[in-house]
Design an enzyme around this catalytic site. Structure first.
Site, PDB file in Angstrom:
ATOM      1  N   GLY A 160       0.864  -1.182   0.000  1.00 29.58           N
ATOM      2  CA  GLY A 160       0.000   0.000   0.000  1.00 29.58           C
ATOM      3  C   GLY A 160       0.894   1.223   0.000  1.00 29.58           C
ATOM      4  O   GLY A 160       1.855   1.309   0.802  1.00 29.58           O
ATOM      5  N   ARG A 212      10.357  -1.197  -4.705  1.00 26.44           N
ATOM      6  CA  ARG A 212       9.141  -1.190  -5.539  1.00 26.44           C
ATOM      7  C   ARG A 212       9.094   0.136  -6.301  1.00 26.44           C
ATOM      8  O   ARG A 212       9.314   1.191  -5.705  1.00 26.44           O
ATOM      9  CB  ARG A 212       7.884  -1.382  -4.687  1.00 26.44           C
ATOM     10  CG  ARG A 212       7.850  -2.741  -3.974  1.00 26.44           C
ATOM     11  CD  ARG A 212       6.483  -3.068  -3.440  1.00 26.44           C
ATOM     12  NE  ARG A 212       5.538  -3.369  -4.500  1.00 26.44           N
ATOM     13  CZ  ARG A 212       4.221  -3.516  -4.293  1.00 26.44           C
ATOM     14  NH1 ARG A 212       3.735  -3.366  -3.074  1.00 26.44           N
ATOM     15  NH2 ARG A 212       3.415  -3.790  -5.293  1.00 26.44           N
ATOM     16  N   GLN A 222      -5.434  -8.712  -2.779  1.00 27.79           N
ATOM     17  CA  GLN A 222      -5.513  -7.713  -1.707  1.00 27.79           C
ATOM     18  C   GLN A 222      -6.965  -7.479  -1.270  1.00 27.79           C
ATOM     19  O   GLN A 222      -7.225  -6.961  -0.196  1.00 27.79           O
ATOM     20  CB  GLN A 222      -4.886  -6.392  -2.162  1.00 27.79           C
ATOM     21  CG  GLN A 222      -3.388  -6.441  -2.334  1.00 27.79           C
ATOM     22  CD  GLN A 222      -2.994  -6.750  -3.755  1.00 27.79           C
ATOM     23  OE1 GLN A 222      -3.679  -7.464  -4.478  1.00 27.79           O
ATOM     24  NE2 GLN A 222      -1.868  -6.219  -4.196  1.00 27.79           N
ATOM     25  N   ASP A 244      -1.582   4.737  -6.247  1.00 29.28           N
ATOM     26  CA  ASP A 244      -0.134   4.646  -6.001  1.00 29.28           C
ATOM     27  C   ASP A 244       0.596   5.868  -6.512  1.00 29.28           C
ATOM     28  O   ASP A 244       1.703   6.189  -6.068  1.00 29.28           O
ATOM     29  CB  ASP A 244       0.415   3.376  -6.633  1.00 29.28           C
ATOM     30  CG  ASP A 244      -0.125   2.174  -5.888  1.00 29.28           C
ATOM     31  OD1 ASP A 244      -1.263   1.770  -6.180  1.00 29.28           O
ATOM     32  OD2 ASP A 244       0.551   1.692  -4.972  1.00 29.28           O
ATOM     33  N   ASN A 281      -3.133   3.010 -10.265  1.00 29.07           N
ATOM     34  CA  ASN A 281      -3.508   2.187  -9.107  1.00 29.07           C
ATOM     35  C   ASN A 281      -3.428   0.713  -9.507  1.00 29.07           C
ATOM     36  O   ASN A 281      -3.082   0.381 -10.650  1.00 29.07           O
ATOM     37  CB  ASN A 281      -4.921   2.565  -8.640  1.00 29.07           C
ATOM     38  CG  ASN A 281      -5.274   1.927  -7.307  1.00 29.07           C
ATOM     39  OD1 ASN A 281      -4.471   1.957  -6.365  1.00 29.07           O
ATOM     40  ND2 ASN A 281      -6.450   1.335  -7.194  1.00 29.07           N
ATOM     41  N   LYS A 282      -3.732  -0.137  -8.579  1.00 23.73           N
ATOM     42  CA  LYS A 282      -3.649  -1.589  -8.775  1.00 23.73           C
ATOM     43  C   LYS A 282      -4.259  -2.031 -10.098  1.00 23.73           C
ATOM     44  O   LYS A 282      -5.320  -1.542 -10.491  1.00 23.73           O
ATOM     45  CB  LYS A 282      -4.350  -2.273  -7.594  1.00 23.73           C
ATOM     46  CG  LYS A 282      -4.368  -3.772  -7.593  1.00 23.73           C
ATOM     47  CD  LYS A 282      -3.011  -4.409  -7.738  1.00 23.73           C
ATOM     48  CE  LYS A 282      -2.001  -3.897  -6.720  1.00 23.73           C
ATOM     49  NZ  LYS A 282      -0.614  -4.292  -7.047  1.00 23.73           N
TER      50      LYS A 282
HETATM   51  O1  MRU Z   1       0.740  -3.828  -4.738  1.00 25.92           O
HETATM   52  P1  MRU Z   1       0.102  -3.166  -3.547  1.00 25.92           P
HETATM   53  O2  MRU Z   1      -0.763  -4.093  -2.754  1.00 25.92           O
HETATM   54  O3  MRU Z   1       1.090  -2.402  -2.703  1.00 25.92           O
HETATM   55  O4  MRU Z   1      -0.852  -2.094  -4.224  1.00 25.92           O
HETATM   56  C1  MRU Z   1      -1.660  -1.292  -3.409  1.00 25.92           C
HETATM   57  C2  MRU Z   1      -2.617  -0.472  -4.167  1.00 25.92           C
HETATM   58  O5  MRU Z   1      -2.652  -0.465  -5.373  1.00 25.92           O
HETATM   59  C3  MRU Z   1      -3.485   0.414  -3.361  1.00 25.92           C
HETATM   60  O6  MRU Z   1      -4.752   0.542  -3.923  1.00 25.92           O
HETATM   61  C4  MRU Z   1      -2.813   1.794  -3.303  1.00 25.92           C
HETATM   62  O7  MRU Z   1      -1.487   1.678  -2.906  1.00 25.92           O
HETATM   63  C5  MRU Z   1      -3.519   2.704  -2.388  1.00 25.92           C
HETATM   64  S1  MRU Z   1      -3.185   2.273  -0.713  1.00 25.92           S
HETATM   65  C6  MRU Z   1      -3.929   3.388   0.309  1.00 25.92           C
END
Ligand code: MRU
Length: 358
Positions: free
Chosen positions: A54, A90, A202, A242, A252-253
């Site tokens: 996140g 990352r 997630q 992100d 975003n994801k």
């Molecule tokens: O790969 P992740 O689980 O770190 O990705 C997280 C996301 O895409 C979340 O939606 C984003 O970071 C917002 S978290 C408040």
């Protein structure tokens, strides 16, 4: 937020013991476990392996990583090396680079003998600010949900969310979920459609969080959202991010873009809830300039869960001989986004840069 009735933050640091404690998200939703890191490489690995994940939480974790590194060696060379190691974990969430820049520049203002203490204090400030920012995002989300509730005449407001942008993706409260928790606490009837979010699932973390807080929800397959929208069963989509550009493009994801397309086609409002450290004003063309993390194909080949005796296990669902690709994020263009909710208020994408200057 609470787990089994007890308040937890997703991460805490203690300068007295030199320990950073975090919830190990690789063990959720079946097991709640807290892990302790005592050096920077352990925290770098926690980010890489997504034991912490996140965007906001990654940033805070990296800040604590710098504090741990400076506790061992406070030289400029050691600081640079720790910063590079953490930055390489990352690539997509800008909060990582943001937090590292802030804590490194701050620590360097101090003589070496004082740097570790300064870094611990700054990491703690970044963590505390994250909590306040996320609470404010929720306060701004609440009237949107309230307004939808007025048109529902007692029926629940159906909100779809993708991935996990809840309190465990931050230090506390979450971004997209903060307003949902605050609506639930204000006795507004809501029901959350939770995308499972393949391949790392997630969404199962989101379901776990919502269950802990007693918020009604239903987990759906990633590709069910469009169908539900066509049948009037989604009143609003709210996601985290992100990285968001000054023009309001939302990275975003993976899968967020498809939800935004379906929402646009069905006139369902689509919001991204975003703390200001997630906004990257340096990006002009989101599609070309934001690095999209390509994760291991193993995440597609194997599924983790509990076996029939309740023991954690992993099974292979895709043979090694089948090629697989695993991009972790996508970009939703601003034209599909109704609004960006920040700690400073809500803006239409084209008004975002102006809102931030307030
Ligand atoms: O790969 P992740 O689980 O770190 O990705 C997280 C996301 O895409 C979340 O939606 C984003 O970071 C917002 S978290 C408040």
């Amino acid at each position: 937020m609470k787990v089994n009735g007890q308040h937890h933050r997703a991460i805490t640091g203690d300068p007295a013991t030199g320990e950073v404690r975090y919830i190990d998200q690789t063990r959720l939703p079946h097991e709640f476990a807290i892990k302790t890191a005592r050096n920077m490489p352990e925290l770098a690995e926690a980010i890489r392996a997504m034991a912490v994940r996140g965007a906001p939480l990654i940033g805070v974790t990296a800040a604590f990583g710098i504090a741990l590194a400076l506790g061992e060696d406070a030289s400029d060379a050691a600081l640079d090396s720790a910063r590079s190691t953490l930055l390489a974990t990352r690539p997509t969430a800008v909060n990582l680079a943001w937090a590292l820049k802030r804590i490194c520049e701050y620590s360097q203002r101090f003589p070496e003998a004082e740097r570790a203490a300064a870094a611990w204090a700054e990491a703690q400030r970044i963590a505390d600010e994250d909590v306040a920012i996320n609470h404010a995002i929720g306060r701004h989300t609440l009237p949107l949900i309230q307004e939808l509730a007025e048109g529902k005449h007692g029926a629940p407001v159906n909100i779809l969310t993708h991935c996990n942008a809840g309190w465990i993706a931050t230090v506390d409260w979450g971004t997209a979920l903060s307003g949902l928790y605050q609506a639930h606490d204000a006795n507004i009837r809501i029901h959350v459609w939770v995308d499972e979010t393949r391949p790392r699932k997630q969404g199962l973390l989101t379901a776990w969080e919502l269950r802990q807080h007693g918020v009604p929800h239903t987990v759906i397959a990633d590709n069910a959202g469009g169908h539900l929208m066509q049948h009037g069963r989604v009143d609003m989509v709210i996601v985290g991010a992100d990285r968001v550009t000054g023009q309001g493009d939302v990275c975003n994801k993976i899968g967020t873009y498809l939800k935004a397309l379906a929402a646009y086609d069905n006139r369902v409002p689509f919001y991204a809830a975003v703390p200001s450290p997630t906004i990257d004003l340096s990006i002009g063309d989101a599609l070309r300039e934001i690095e999209i993390e390509e994760r291991s194909a193993d995440e597609l080949r194997h599924v983790r869960g509990l076996d029939s005796s309740g023991r954690p296990t992993s099974i292979q669902i895709l043979p090694d001989v089948s090629p697989a690709a695993n991009p972790g994020f996508d970009v939703t263009p601003a034209r599909l986004v109704t609004g960006i909710i920040t700690e400073k208020g809500i803006a239409a994408p084209r008004e975002l840069a102006r809102l931030l200057q307030v």
